[in-house]
Design a protein around this motif. Structure first.
Motif, short mmCIF file in Angstrom:
data_model
loop_
_atom_site.label_atom_id
_atom_site.label_comp_id
_atom_site.label_asym_id
_atom_site.label_seq_id
_atom_site.Cartn_x
_atom_site.Cartn_y
_atom_site.Cartn_z
N PHE A 44 0.83 -1.20 0.00
CA PHE A 44 0.00 0.00 0.00
C PHE A 44 0.87 1.27 0.00
CE2 PHE A 44 -3.15 -3.04 1.60
CZ PHE A 44 -4.26 -2.69 0.84
N MET A 47 2.20 1.86 -3.43
CA MET A 47 1.20 2.48 -4.31
C MET A 47 1.24 4.00 -4.19
SD MET A 47 -0.36 0.12 -6.03
CE MET A 47 1.17 -0.78 -6.03
N ARG A 48 1.47 4.50 -2.99
CA ARG A 48 1.57 5.96 -2.78
C ARG A 48 2.86 6.50 -3.37
NH1 ARG A 48 -2.04 8.40 0.35
NH2 ARG A 48 -3.52 7.15 1.54
N PRO A 53 -2.24 5.76 -5.52
CA PRO A 53 -3.01 5.33 -4.33
C PRO A 53 -4.41 4.86 -4.68
CG PRO A 53 -2.87 7.74 -4.45
CD PRO A 53 -1.94 7.20 -5.49
N TRP A 56 -5.38 0.85 -5.35
CA TRP A 56 -5.13 -0.02 -4.20
C TRP A 56 -5.44 -1.48 -4.51
CZ3 TRP A 56 -9.41 -2.72 -2.93
CH2 TRP A 56 -10.65 -2.19 -3.35
#
Length: 523
Positions: A44, A47-48, A53, A56
């Motif tokens: 997670f 992903m940022r 984001p 997800w």
């Protein structure tokens, strides 16, 4: 070590590789080094870092076998691009090195994190590749867990399913089975098309797991499954050399399930009896048998046999004069018509004699003098069923206990040993089924290779979207128009919904055309 333990170790190794190759990059992106080491959470965070984001759900895709093989390279590329490494050469390198190029970026290069990185492809080629990857991921998910296309290759289920029928097989009816072969090309079975090369690596193998389905296998269901004996170099010899093939990469077969777990099954004159009662097939099922004919010696027109009598499996002469022949597969209705053929003197159903040992008949032992027309009785095992084991019945259960349930079973000095211990009984771990073709005289099925374990079950054929008759004359006639968009199950003759599909399709194009013209008019 169990499969679960092995998978856990493999998962932790992957997490360690990720941490060692990215912890400095996490810091440069304003995160903490320890965040790269926490399983699942680190995905997670990544992903940022790569400015995705909202994607997800990619984290979920990372844990789906086969699909993850597509997602991983995408993440490798996105990771280096988040730190300014956007050259095509580096993109190729990170993919070819299976992501290990990130180590070079992490330790050897002084990179800077790109804040608010644009996610729009930098070229038309990049946009095209992104679209293709998305389509492949979506198609792989559907193919693996929801619905799989399948084509009927043999005549064992004529006249319910015909050679040349193109089907959709539902995975969700009996529960989708997760892939056990973790490294394989998506949407390809056991070989790369047109090459014959294997489409997978044998290791690592994941443990068997199946999601719950919304129905169980019912008697007379048509079922697609992995061929249980696809590991034997000689199919009719259970003691022949075993050529290892992962369960989910064994050949796909389709048959009718005539015997359920716990049934006592017997075949008499080609008809199936369950617990002493004759099995009643659904209306669309039409059994076919071998017929022996005495002839006037004038021969047959094969095309006429196909068109007039729907005989598709052919025939073979028994003498040089052509006065006797065997028809491989004929329905009772076709036989009634065939008796009136000008070349036929007499026609009668042909069966092997009761007590005659047939060729290639399970369990391939003289102790069981069975054949395709007279078979059994035989008890079908189920999960939790305990059977007494002795030298008389061990040929029936040896393969199931050893091959399908993972035991080392041997017979030495009239003693049966499982994992080195002498045993007199065994309790089965899973359910088993008896699969047969409606073509009773010309079908390789459970009479040839025995029980089918539930972990081999793939899905349920539900829909015929296309059908091609290679024996028909003329391109237009080769398409079986009455079978397009028909359901597999049901009573009565199949009803084609193809015309309704065409009407809906025309309506859709008409609506889009009207909407487009309306928008242009407003301009």
């Amino acid at each position: 070590m169990t499969f679960t333990q092995g998978f856990l170790i493999f998962f932790l190794i992957v997490q360690l590789i990720h941490f060692l190759g990215t912890w400095k990059l996490y810091i440069k992106a304003g995160r903490k080094a320890w965040e790269a080491a926490v399983p699942v959470y680190n995905a997670f965070v990544l992903m940022r870092i790569i400015n995705r984001p909202k994607e997800w759900y990619w984290v979920i895709l990372l844990f789906i076998p086969i699909v993850q093989l597509i997602v991983f390279p995408v993440l490798w590329v996105e990771t280096i691009r988040a730190f300014g490494r956007i050259e095509r050469t580096e993109t190729i390198l990170v993919v070819l090195t299976l992501g290990l190029y990130i180590y070079y970026v992490n330790y050897m290069l002084d990179v800077e994190y790109v804040h608010e990185r644009s996610l729009k492809p930098r070229s038309a080629l990049g946009e095209w590749v992104a679209s293709i990857l998305f389509a492949v991921v979506a198609a792989t998910l559907v193919h693996t867990y929801v619905m799989q296309p399948f084509v009927i290759p043999t005549s064992s289920l004529e006249k319910t399913l015909l050679v040349g029928d193109f089907l959709f097989v539902s995975k969700i009816h009996y529960g989708p089975r997760t892939p056990m072969t973790s490294v394989a090309l998506p949407m390809v079975h056991d070989a790369i098309p047109f090459t014959g090369m294997k489409s997978y690596l044998k290791e690592p193998q994941l443990p068997y797991f199946r999601f719950p389905g919304f129905e169980t296998i019912d008697r007379n269901d048509i079922v697609v499954f992995n061929w249980p004996v696809d590991t034997l170099s000689v199919i009719d010899d259970p003691n022949s050399k075993t050529l290892y093939k992962p369960l989910d990469k064994r050949s796909n077969y389709v048959k009718r399930c005539v015997g359920l777990p716990g049934d006592k099954l017997e075949v008499r004159e080609g008809y199936v009896y369950i617990d002493g009662k004759k099995n009643v097939l659904p209306g669309r099922a039409k059994l076919q048998f071998n017929y022996r004919a005495k002839l006037k010696g004038r021969g047959f027109n094969d095309q006429y046999l196909h068109d007039a009598y729907d005989i598709t499996d052919g025939y073979g002469y028994l003498n040089q004069q052509g006065t006797e022949c065997i028809f491989n597969a004929v329905t009772d209705e076709a036989a009634a018509k065939l008796k009136n053929h000008p070349n036929v003197i007499s026609l009668e159903k042909y069966h092997p004699q009761k007590g005659e040992l047939g060729r290639n008949i399970f369990p391939h032992s003289k102790k069981f003098p069975w054949n395709t027309s007279y078979y059994g009785p035989i008890d079908i095992p189920y999960a939790g069923k305990t059977v007494e084991l002795n030298m008389d019945n061990i040929p029936l259960y040896k393969r199931a206990i050893g091959e399908y349930e993972g035991n080392n079973i041997t017979v030495e000095d009239n003693q049966i040993k499982i994992d080195g211990k002498v045993v007199t009984s065994y309790t089965f771990k899973q359910d088993y089924y008896w699969m047969m073709g409606d073509n009773r005289g010309n079908s390789q099925d459970s009479r040839s290779w025995g029980f089918v374990p539930f972990d081999h079950v793939l899905g349920k054929p539900t829909f015929i979207w296309f059908s091609w008759d290679s024996n028909a004359k003329g391109i237009f006639n080769k398409i079986r128009w009455n079978r397009l968009f028909t359901t597999v199950s049901g009573d009565g003759e199949p009803v084609s919904y193809f015309r309704y599909f065409l009407i809906l399709l025309a309506g859709w194009f008409g609506f889009n055309y009207y909407r487009k013209r309306k928008k242009e008019a407003k301009k």
